[in-house]
Write a protein that holds these residues in place. Structure first.
Motif, mmCIF file in Angstrom:
data_model
loop_
_atom_site.group_PDB
_atom_site.id
_atom_site.type_symbol
_atom_site.label_atom_id
_atom_site.label_comp_id
_atom_site.label_asym_id
_atom_site.label_seq_id
_atom_site.Cartn_x
_atom_site.Cartn_y
_atom_site.Cartn_z
ATOM 1 N N LYS A 39 0.163 10.978 -10.772
ATOM 2 C CA LYS A 39 -0.685 12.053 -10.855
ATOM 3 C C LYS A 39 0.221 13.263 -10.793
ATOM 4 N N ALA A 40 1.072 13.362 -10.087
ATOM 5 C CA ALA A 40 2.196 14.691 -10.356
ATOM 6 C C ALA A 40 2.640 14.774 -11.636
ATOM 7 N N GLN B 74 0.904 22.338 -7.039
ATOM 8 C CA GLN B 74 1.790 22.262 -5.743
ATOM 9 C C GLN B 74 1.029 21.185 -5.003
ATOM 10 N N GLN B 75 -0.123 20.877 -5.230
ATOM 11 C CA GLN B 75 -0.846 19.906 -4.338
ATOM 12 C C GLN B 75 -0.568 18.397 -4.882
ATOM 13 N N ALA B 76 -0.479 18.392 -6.150
ATOM 14 C CA ALA B 76 0.177 17.100 -6.772
ATOM 15 C C ALA B 76 1.593 16.912 -6.326
ATOM 16 N N GLN B 77 2.327 17.734 -6.221
ATOM 17 C CA GLN B 77 3.750 17.741 -5.741
ATOM 18 C C GLN B 77 3.775 17.282 -4.327
ATOM 19 N N ALA C 36 1.755 15.770 -2.599
ATOM 20 C CA ALA C 36 1.233 14.278 -2.498
ATOM 21 C C ALA C 36 2.501 13.361 -2.773
ATOM 22 N N VAL C 37 3.240 13.661 -3.554
ATOM 23 C CA VAL C 37 4.545 13.024 -4.004
ATOM 24 C C VAL C 37 5.442 12.933 -2.640
ATOM 25 N N SER D 73 0.690 -1.148 -0.114
ATOM 26 C CA SER D 73 0.080 0.123 0.000
ATOM 27 C C SER D 73 0.899 1.225 0.019
ATOM 28 N N THR D 74 2.059 1.121 0.699
ATOM 29 C CA THR D 74 2.938 2.368 0.806
ATOM 30 C C THR D 74 3.662 2.713 -0.509
ATOM 31 N N LEU D 75 4.003 1.545 -1.211
ATOM 32 C CA LEU D 75 4.550 1.624 -2.439
ATOM 33 C C LEU D 75 3.613 2.202 -3.582
ATOM 34 N N LYS D 76 2.406 1.439 -3.346
ATOM 35 C CA LYS D 76 1.254 1.909 -4.650
ATOM 36 C C LYS D 76 0.982 3.482 -4.178
ATOM 37 N N ALA D 77 0.959 3.897 -3.145
ATOM 38 C CA ALA D 77 0.732 5.442 -3.019
ATOM 39 C C ALA D 77 1.856 6.238 -3.534
ATOM 40 N N VAL D 78 2.957 5.861 -3.332
ATOM 41 C CA VAL D 78 4.049 6.420 -4.046
ATOM 42 C C VAL D 78 4.133 6.463 -5.723
ATOM 43 N N VAL D 79 3.761 5.230 -6.094
ATOM 44 C CA VAL D 79 3.559 5.282 -7.577
ATOM 45 C C VAL D 79 2.504 6.022 -8.021
#
Length: 191
Positions: free
Chosen positions: A76-77, A96-99, A101-102, A65-71
């Protein structure tokens, strides 16, 4: 005699207007260059993320789940494109919001390494972590340089009598890169 004075005034106004216009073009190009540098640093980070995720996957396969969140955050970014011509406060906030999230997802991913001592000792992971840290620093510098260039441009566009030339030729102020709202809250550190 009146004609000579009027011609002289018109010539002076014309030369001043040309100089002012050229100065605004130069400052706008500085903003464009600074924005390209911001995008370059974000792209550098996006390019490093797959390597970091692959390295962590080898050690932390059940942290899916953590890896999927990063990908997902990276995807999205990189899908949010923003050119200087379309730069508005709303679009910049979306970017900025997309970045952000990364950044958040990467923070969680780095925290996962605490659970895996062999990952923390892995040279590839350490190198990628150092590259990401360096990239985050470069992003900060690029955003500051963008804001500096934007300030110089905005001042030139708003000062009198240059604002008249700006109005005639369509030079509008540019938005600044602002801190993420979450940055106002200090991170909580627990041991």
């Amino acid at each position: 005699m009146k004609k000579i004075i009027l011609v002289a005034i018109a010539a002076i106004f014309s030369m001043t207007s040309c100089s002012t216009y050229n100065g605004m073009v130069t400052k706008e190009e500085a903003v464009r260059t600074a924005w390209s540098n911001v995008e370059t640093q974000y792209q550098r980070r996006a390019d490093l993320i797959p390597n970091l995720v692959s390295t962590v996957k080898g050690y932390a396969s059940h942290e899916e789940s953590t890896l999927k969140a990063v990908v997902d955050a990276r995807a999205k970014a990189t899908s949010v494109n923003l050119s200087l011509d379309d730069l508005s406060p709303e679009k910049l906030a979306e970017y900025q919001q997309a970045q952000s999230a990364v950044t958040s997802a990467l923070g969680r991913l780095i925290a996962v390494s605490e659970s895996y001592p062999e990952l923390k000792a892995n040279q590839n992971f350490l190198e990628l972590q150092a590259q990401l840290e360096g990239t985050e620093n470069r992003i900060t510098v690029a955003r500051k340089e963008f804001n500096d260039a934007t300030q110089a441009y905005n001042v030139a566009v708003r000062k009198f009598p240059a604002n008249l030339v700006a109005m005639i030729f369509g030079f509008d102020t540019k938005p600044y890169f602002e801190a993420d709202a979450a940055a106002a809250t200090a991170p909580k550190v627990e041991f």
